[in-house]
Design a protein around this motif. Structure first.
Motif, mmCIF file in Angstrom:
data_model
loop_
_atom_site.group_PDB
_atom_site.id
_atom_site.type_symbol
_atom_site.label_atom_id
_atom_site.label_comp_id
_atom_site.label_asym_id
_atom_site.label_seq_id
_atom_site.Cartn_x
_atom_site.Cartn_y
_atom_site.Cartn_z
ATOM 1 N N THR A 293 0.860 -1.227 -0.026
ATOM 2 C CA THR A 293 0.119 -0.089 -0.012
ATOM 3 C C THR A 293 0.792 1.188 -0.109
ATOM 4 N N TYR A 294 1.849 1.285 0.727
ATOM 5 C CA TYR A 294 2.784 2.534 0.849
ATOM 6 C C TYR A 294 3.484 2.858 -0.383
ATOM 7 N N LEU A 295 3.513 1.732 -1.286
ATOM 8 C CA LEU A 295 4.250 2.083 -2.463
ATOM 9 C C LEU A 295 3.293 3.165 -3.433
ATOM 10 N N THR A 296 1.971 3.054 -3.000
ATOM 11 C CA THR A 296 1.105 3.991 -3.753
ATOM 12 C C THR A 296 1.337 5.174 -3.569
ATOM 13 N N PHE A 297 1.933 5.714 -2.538
ATOM 14 C CA PHE A 297 2.337 7.377 -2.334
ATOM 15 C C PHE A 297 3.581 7.374 -2.194
ATOM 16 N N THR A 298 4.366 6.505 -2.136
ATOM 17 C CA THR A 298 6.005 6.796 -2.227
ATOM 18 C C THR A 298 6.640 6.603 -3.746
ATOM 19 N N VAL A 299 6.040 5.509 -4.352
ATOM 20 C CA VAL A 299 6.620 5.534 -5.881
ATOM 21 C C VAL A 299 6.489 6.840 -6.569
ATOM 22 N N PRO A 300 5.066 7.198 -6.498
ATOM 23 C CA PRO A 300 4.975 8.707 -7.146
ATOM 24 C C PRO A 300 5.751 9.882 -6.670
ATOM 25 N N PHE A 301 5.893 9.886 -5.521
ATOM 26 C CA PHE A 301 6.706 10.963 -4.881
ATOM 27 C C PHE A 301 8.034 10.764 -5.509
ATOM 28 N N ALA A 302 8.480 9.494 -5.566
ATOM 29 C CA ALA A 302 9.847 9.367 -5.943
ATOM 30 C C ALA A 302 10.146 9.616 -7.143
ATOM 31 N N THR A 303 9.304 9.224 -8.139
ATOM 32 C CA THR A 303 9.279 9.397 -9.515
ATOM 33 C C THR A 303 9.396 10.730 -9.839
ATOM 34 N N TRP A 304 8.536 11.609 -9.245
ATOM 35 C CA TRP A 304 8.181 13.191 -9.506
ATOM 36 C C TRP A 304 9.433 13.865 -9.128
ATOM 37 N N MET A 305 10.181 13.421 -7.841
ATOM 38 C CA MET A 305 11.278 14.107 -7.450
ATOM 39 C C MET A 305 12.548 13.973 -8.348
ATOM 40 N N VAL A 306 12.764 12.465 -8.640
ATOM 41 C CA VAL A 306 13.793 12.065 -9.454
ATOM 42 C C VAL A 306 13.660 12.359 -10.657
ATOM 43 N N THR A 307 12.542 12.582 -11.288
ATOM 44 C CA THR A 307 12.327 13.030 -12.793
ATOM 45 C C THR A 307 12.909 14.403 -12.756
ATOM 46 N N GLY A 308 12.561 15.121 -11.718
ATOM 47 C CA GLY A 308 13.267 16.559 -11.923
ATOM 48 C C GLY A 308 14.619 16.643 -11.903
ATOM 49 N N TYR A 309 14.982 15.940 -11.170
ATOM 50 C CA TYR A 309 16.600 15.646 -10.918
ATOM 51 C C TYR A 309 17.226 15.310 -12.363
ATOM 52 N N PHE A 310 16.758 14.370 -12.920
ATOM 53 C CA PHE A 310 17.324 13.642 -13.941
ATOM 54 C C PHE A 310 17.305 14.665 -15.153
ATOM 55 N N ARG A 311 16.221 15.333 -15.276
ATOM 56 C CA ARG A 311 16.217 16.519 -16.379
ATOM 57 C C ARG A 311 17.235 17.531 -16.314
ATOM 58 N N ASN A 312 17.831 17.560 -14.791
ATOM 59 C CA ASN A 312 18.795 18.668 -14.938
ATOM 60 C C ASN A 312 20.477 17.899 -15.240
ATOM 61 N N ILE A 313 20.400 16.666 -15.460
ATOM 62 C CA ILE A 313 21.498 16.011 -15.789
ATOM 63 C C ILE A 313 21.825 16.098 -17.243
ATOM 64 N N PRO A 314 22.752 16.619 -17.741
ATOM 65 C CA PRO A 314 23.032 16.699 -19.284
ATOM 66 C C PRO A 314 23.039 15.232 -19.866
ATOM 67 N N VAL A 315 22.239 15.047 -20.982
ATOM 68 C CA VAL A 315 22.133 13.938 -21.539
ATOM 69 C C VAL A 315 23.278 13.552 -22.347
ATOM 70 N N GLU A 316 24.257 14.565 -22.390
ATOM 71 C CA GLU A 316 25.438 14.252 -23.128
ATOM 72 C C GLU A 316 26.364 12.967 -22.444
ATOM 73 N N LEU A 317 26.200 13.083 -21.175
ATOM 74 C CA LEU A 317 26.855 12.054 -20.200
ATOM 75 C C LEU A 317 26.572 10.719 -20.786
ATOM 76 N N GLU A 318 25.022 10.410 -20.678
ATOM 77 C CA GLU A 318 24.709 9.381 -21.074
ATOM 78 C C GLU A 318 24.897 8.869 -22.615
ATOM 79 N N GLU A 319 25.043 9.641 -23.398
ATOM 80 C CA GLU A 319 25.330 9.584 -24.783
ATOM 81 C C GLU A 319 26.746 9.230 -24.725
ATOM 82 N N ALA A 320 27.470 10.031 -24.102
ATOM 83 C CA ALA A 320 28.841 9.098 -24.092
ATOM 84 C C ALA A 320 28.943 8.012 -23.823
#
Lengths: 265, 505
Positions: A133-160
């Motif tokens: 049950t707790y995954l129903t509120f922790t996963v959306p929070f984690a997803t939302w939080m980490v998405t914002g962070y990932f968007r700030n990481i230059p995609v070139e690093l992964e492409e390399a």
């Protein structure tokens, strides 16, 4: 500035001190001596809490639920966030918004349908039901939080990394995650704290003492209109220790994580 | 470009595949979490539950043989069950049997819950029936029950703390007719007190079995009475209470009349008692119309207003919850509170001196006399239960007078006997604090007074109580500066709106 900090400290710490002082007073003194400093100190409430109530069972259950939920939330949240922030697929934006909306639906609206789901899964009166049950509120929070962070990481690093022969998963694990530790720490902390403090689902889904978490176990000490203040205060204080420890340990990363993305380089 | 795109597509698939595998693995890991008990009990009621008698028979059909079956022959766990809980739990249920799940409100002591659980385990052992007793936290019981009923997974046997709650579920066609059990247990030990005889009846059938009675006496500080009047006796009239309180009052350490004025059940119950004492009531004689707008109600409201203006009531009382008056009395900040005997239990354990200076008296008489409510807690069986007959047998077993008395003694006086003869037990006669109790219970009024309790009426009043109409009425006067007349008018209007929903008024 210093005055403001002092006021804030008093505001924050006095209730904690009051809990501590109450937990050290005798039953009679709790009602008769509204003093800041106990005249006679007793550890009786701690003894009663530890040895005459299932406090340790509640504590163990809370730790298990919070740790497992946090770990799962981080794994699922990270994978979902990576997909949303990096992969191109139909409905990506819609899913990103849905994640936030899911997070915003209050538990008080969800507990009856959730009860039906957990009952169908055969997990009523079982801490595993809480983990799910707790995954129903922790996963959306984690997803939302980490998405914002990932968007700030230059995609070139992964492409390399991809150019050097990494797969997507390897790029995520070897390149993105190591530089996302602050975000991970924040997610872990929030997931842990939310799971630790959750009350409504635990209350509705769990009945047996052997499966109760601390929040529900604590309220179970109340008997009708009689509050055993001493044991409740002792249990509250001891129950607050694990989150405090987690905060202390992860403090450095948390500060970095909370300020992540505030300044774009 | 196209090669690059192909590479991306491949890695995305790999990614999703890996994510899926991880998900499955982690779910499995979660399911294997160490907290899971060795034999989890996911489904409260397996379908292959035992049917001690013809479960297919209509629930209405009297099954006295079942109801009075084995428990009577069982070793009697009177003062304390012979078998330890561990031993009882070890008893193997019959092959294919299902668990009998019982939900109860937490009693007022852990010892009470423990003994109740032990008695149930004893019953289970005697009947080769797996039994689980779950004492639920009082504050959240209704929500938990609502969720379970919605999920079609209610407990087999359930405890209710007032008749209107039982009748609420009956009106939703959720309860089993317990008339047969009622007939077999209601005449034991001198029979039930009159106050419970009609309140669980609807459509000519009984839907719950009361196992205790209770009322809210006025806890009175006899030492302060002695100081003020020279006599160690509680005030007999409301006027006397007012006069003596004016002598006792000593702000800020002593505001004598410790009545709760928050939006909580204690306030509602206390106000209704005061209204009765001054000649008012919730409804008219026929129980068809709200009648809170009356001279009696107005007198009671003005009385409380006078106490408030004269600073005889603690100024923080409108913020109290149900624990407020307990705390105030236990900390010696008030001289009188109207409350069930949970305070008595605390005094017994913590302050013998204050206990000796305390009595639990009937309410002082108002213009109309001295009256108070008498409540009761009860057992019911849910229709979705697969263990109806076993549930009935369990209730019959728990209702054995000796079993009940043993539990009462562990609950510290909060539960008073439902059977008249039990009031003569040494436990009660040796405690002078309970000397007024038999009369208070016998003359206790149902909330529907002066009307006979009926299912619709009890539900309508139940909703009025839940909505804190009487608490809003008195708070309107004391906090929002409404006139008593205005506040009473508004209470009448609120009741009429509620009654209309139930086809009354």
């Amino acid at each position: 500035m210093a005055g403001g900090i002092l006021v804030f400290l008093v505001w924050t710490l006095v209730p904690v001190y009051w809990i501590l002082a109450t937990s050290l007073k005798t039953d009679l003194a709790i009602y008769r001596e509204p003093s800041l400093i106990p005249k006679q100190i007793t550890l009786e409430h701690y003894r009663r809490t530890l040895f005459e109530t299932p406090f340790l069972t509640f504590m163990r259950n809370s730790v298990e639920v919070a740790v497992v939920t946090t770990a799962l939330a981080m794994v699922f949240g990270t994978l979902a966030a990576y997909a949303i922030s990096r992969l191109q697929f139909r409905g990506r934006q819609w899913m990103a918004r849905a994640v936030v909306i899911t997070y915003l639906v209050p538990g008080s609206l969800l507990f009856i349908p959730m009860f039906q789901v957990v009952h169908q899964l055969g997990l009523i009166d079982n801490v595993v039901g809480l983990m799910v049950t707790y995954l129903t509120f922790t996963v959306p929070f984690a997803t939302w939080m980490v998405t914002g962070y990932f968007r700030n990481i230059p995609v070139e690093l992964e492409e390399a990394a991809l150019v050097d022969g990494c797969t997507r998963l390897q790029a995520l694990l070897r390149v993105v995650l190591p530089i996302s530790l602050p975000a991970m720490a924040v997610v872990a902390l929030f997931a842990f704290t939310n799971s630790w403090n959750e009350f409504l689902y635990a209350l509705v889904f769990i009945g047996r003492d052997s499966q109760k978490t601390l929040t529900v176990g604590l309220i179970g000490l109340v008997r009708g209109d009689t509050f055993p203040w001493g044991p409740m205060m002792a249990a509250s204080l001891m129950g607050a220790l694990p989150p405090i420890l987690v905060y202390i340990i992860s403090q450095r990363w948390v500060v970095a994580g909370l300020s992540a993305g505030s300044v774009k380089g | 470009m196209s090669s690059d795109k192909r590479t991306r597509l491949t890695t995305r698939r790999q990614f999703l595949g890996a994510a899926g595998l991880g998900l499955i693995g982690l779910t499995a890991l979660g399911a294997c979490a160490p907290a899971a008990p060795p034999t989890p009990t996911p489904a409260p009621k397996p379908t292959e539950a035992p049917k001690p008698a013809a479960t297919s028979a209509p629930a209405v059909a009297p099954t006295p043989t079942v109801a009075a079956a084995k428990p009577t022959e069982a070793p009697k766990p009177t003062a304390a069950p012979a078998a330890s809980p561990t031993a009882a739990a070890a008893a193997k249920p019959a092959a294919g049997s299902g668990k009998l799940v019982i939900w109860g409100y937490q009693s007022f002591t852990p010892e009470g819950d423990k003994l109740l659980g032990e008695q149930m385990q004893q019953f289970g052992k005697d009947n080769n029936q797996q039994v689980e007793y779950v004492p639920v936290e009082n504050a959240v019981f209704p929500q938990k029950l609502a969720a379970a009923v919605e999920a079609k997974a209610p407990p087999d046997v359930d405890m209710f703390t007032s008749p209107d709650r039982a009748l609420y579920w009956q009106s939703r066609n959720q309860l089993v007719d317990l008339t047969d059990v009622w007939n077999s247990v209601s005449k034991q030990a001198g029979g039930f007190f009159e106050s419970v005889l009609e309140v669980y009846k609807a459509d000519g059938k009984y839907w719950a079995i009361p196992f205790e009675t209770d009322c809210s006496p006025m806890f009175t500080r006899l030492d302060l009475m002695e100081k003020a009047t020279g006599k160690r006796e509680p005030p007999k009239t409301m006027d006397e209470l007012y006069e003596v309180s004016k002598k006792i009052v000593n702000p800020p350490s002593m505001y004598p009349i410790g009545i709760t004025l928050g939006r909580v059940p204690d306030t509602v119950g206390m106000m209704l008692n005061l209204i009765w004492c001054d000649g008012g009531a919730y409804v008219d004689k026929d129980g068809k119309k709200p009648a809170i707008k009356s001279d009696g109600t107005l007198t009671a409201v003005k009385r409380v207003q006078l106490w408030w203006k004269d600073k005889l009531i603690p100024p923080d009382s409108p913020t109290w919850d149900d624990t407020g008056n307990n705390n105030a009395y236990q900390s010696k900040q008030v001289a009188f509170v109207i409350n069930p005997p949970s305070i008595y239990d605390w005094l017994q354990k913590n302050d013998k001196e204050l206990l000796n200076n305390t009595t639990m008296a009937p309410l002082p008489a108002g213009k109309s006399g001295s009256f108070q409510g008498s409540g009761s807690w009860s057992w019911s069986i849910f229709k979705d239960s697969k263990n109806v007959d076993m549930g009935k047998a369990l209730i019959t077993y728990l209702m054995k007078p000796d079993n009940l008395q043993a539990v009462y003694e562990k609950v510290g006086g909060r539960w008073y006997p439902v059977y008249k003869d039990l009031k003569s037990k040494e436990y009660w006669t040796s405690r002078p604090h309970f000397k007024y109790y038999p009369d208070m219970i016998a003359n206790g009024r149902a909330i529907s007074w002066p009307a006979a309790p009926g299912a619709q009426l009890m539900q309508a009043i139940g909703e009025v109580q839940t909505n804190n109409v009487l608490a809003d009425m008195i708070q309107g006067v004391l906090i929002k500066n409404k006139t008593p007349e205005q506040a009473v008018d508004e209470a009448q209007k609120a009741m009429e709106d509620t009654f209309k929903k139930y086809g009354l008024g």
